[in-house]
Design an enzyme around this catalytic site. Structure first.
Site, PDB file in Angstrom:
ATOM      1  CB  VAL C  77      56.027  -6.523  56.565  1.00  0.00           C
ATOM      2  CG1 VAL C  77      57.022  -6.533  55.418  1.00  0.00           C
ATOM      3  CG2 VAL C  77      56.399  -7.558  57.621  1.00  0.00           C
ATOM      4  CB  CYS C  78      57.073  -1.186  54.569  1.00  0.00           C
ATOM      5  SG  CYS C  78      56.792  -0.123  53.133  1.00  0.00           S
ATOM      6  CB  ILE C  79      52.576  -3.124  51.363  1.00  0.00           C
ATOM      7  CG1 ILE C  79      52.155  -3.997  50.177  1.00  0.00           C
ATOM      8  CG2 ILE C  79      52.222  -1.671  51.119  1.00  0.00           C
ATOM      9  CD1 ILE C  79      50.666  -4.221  50.077  1.00  0.00           C
TER      10      ILE C  79
END
Lengths: 99, 130, 130
Positions: C77-79
């Site tokens: 998941v892209c932070i």
């Protein structure tokens, strides 16, 4: 190259833009709402038929069925399932989604 | 991204194209696309950006977002050169269909025909569209 | 063949996550490898462990998690996209001084470099979005 389109041709111009940028010999896979472009009597029928001279058109059968359009597919459109989708991606050197 | 990963990637250079087909600010796609573009620069890949359809609106001069209380990212396109990202292609038909000319754009670009854009797309290893 | 998958939309609102899941499942069934599934834009919402769909509907989050657990998939998941949208894991929650976390344990949070790396490492990167 495999072009993947997921938009209804009457809502957005993704199908049209994809076909305008697909080189001769490319493959175009219609999924999700783009499967409406693969159906007879729709706004995109003439455009899709003319595109068939240069590119091969595929449509994802489960998406057609989910929309009640499975028996309205334009002659010459190739139907695939998700396994066929995977094969198309694997067989082409690269792919692009027209979101 | 860690330095370790950087070293692991050493050697592999792929052709990455970021295809922008959406207008800015109405949705977040243009901004978050640009964030990936900036990260990709650190991987020293062969990066190009394509602006097609409403994506050409991202490059308009004179963007002022003060009134909508959003941060403008228009200037970031000018900063790309500093990241060695210099291949910006704009689709001519998309500009013409929107009454836009090259003079209206915030950054130097290469204006290409649909056929030229098709060639560029075709030669990529990875095409990211948002 | 080694595939990367990018999911740009959240669960239920758009079909993108469903299409990506069914593609991933079909690819694995054919003996292909999924190098990474990267969740970006609203796609980060696919990682919420608090998702509760009606009992007779598919559980998109748990379905991804089950597939990942079975095939040891790397789901990232892209932070930056996650933080914007209030998605965080335990570590990030503590770091930000928040009182809760909501990332499902089958997903991990990391940077956009992981997406670019997937583009470099994979034979094909397939994008699902809106």
């Amino acid at each position: 190259m495999l072009h993947i389109v997921n938009k209804s041709p009457t809502e957005r111009n993704s199908v049209e833009s994809c076909l305008a940028h697909a080189k001769k010999g490319s493959k175009v896979l219609l999924i999700e709402d783009a499967v409406y472009a693969a159906t007879k009597g729709g706004a995109a029928e003439a455009r899709v038929r003319s595109a068939m001279a240069d590119v091969t058109i595929y449509a994802l059968q489960p998406d057609l069925a989910a929309r009640g359009m499975a028996d309205r597919v334009i002659d010459g459109v190739n139907l695939v399932d998700y396994g066929g989708f995977v094969d198309l991606v694997a067989e082409q050197a690269n792919c692009q989604s027209w979101l | 991204m860690s330095e370790e990963m950087d070293m692991e990637e050493g050697g592999t250079i792929k052709k990455f194209m970021f295809v922008n087909r959406k207008a800015p600010y109405g949705t977040i796609y243009a901004l978050e696309s640009l964030e990936v573009v900036l990260i990709s620069a650190a991987f020293e890949q062969d990066v190009s950006l394509a602006f097609v359809d409403d994506g050409v609106y991202q490059l308009m001069k004179g963007i002022n977002t003060d009134g909508i209380e959003m941060k403008s990212f228009a200037k970031t396109y000018r900063a790309l050169e500093g990241y060695d990202i210099e291949k910006l292609y704009v689709d001519r038909e998309s500009m013409e269909a929107r009454g836009i000319s090259e003079d209206d754009l915030i950054v130097d670009v290469q204006v290409v025909s649909a056929a030229e854009m098709a060639d560029l797309m075709n030669e990529q290893d990875v095409v990211l569209s948002f | 063949m080694k595939f990367g998958i990018l999911v740009n939309e959240g669960p239920y609102q758009h079909q993108a996550s469903d299409s990506a899941y069914l593609f991933a499942k079909a690819a694995l069934a054919k003996g292909h490898e999924i190098f990474r599934v990267f969740f970006y834009h609203d796609g980060v919402n696919n990682a919420s462990r608090l998702t509760v769909p009606p009992a007779d509907d598919r559980h998109i989050v748990n379905r991804w998690a089950a597939l990942a657990d079975e095939h040891k998939l790397d789901m990232v998941v892209c932070i930056a996209a996650a933080q914007r949208r209030g998605m965080m894991d335990d570590n990030e929650s503590k770091r930000q001084g928040k009182d809760a976390d909501n990332i499902h344990p089958s997903f991990r949070i990391s940077g956009l470099g992981q997406l670019v790396e997937a583009g470099i490492q994979c034979d094909r990167l397939v994008v699902f979005g809106d």
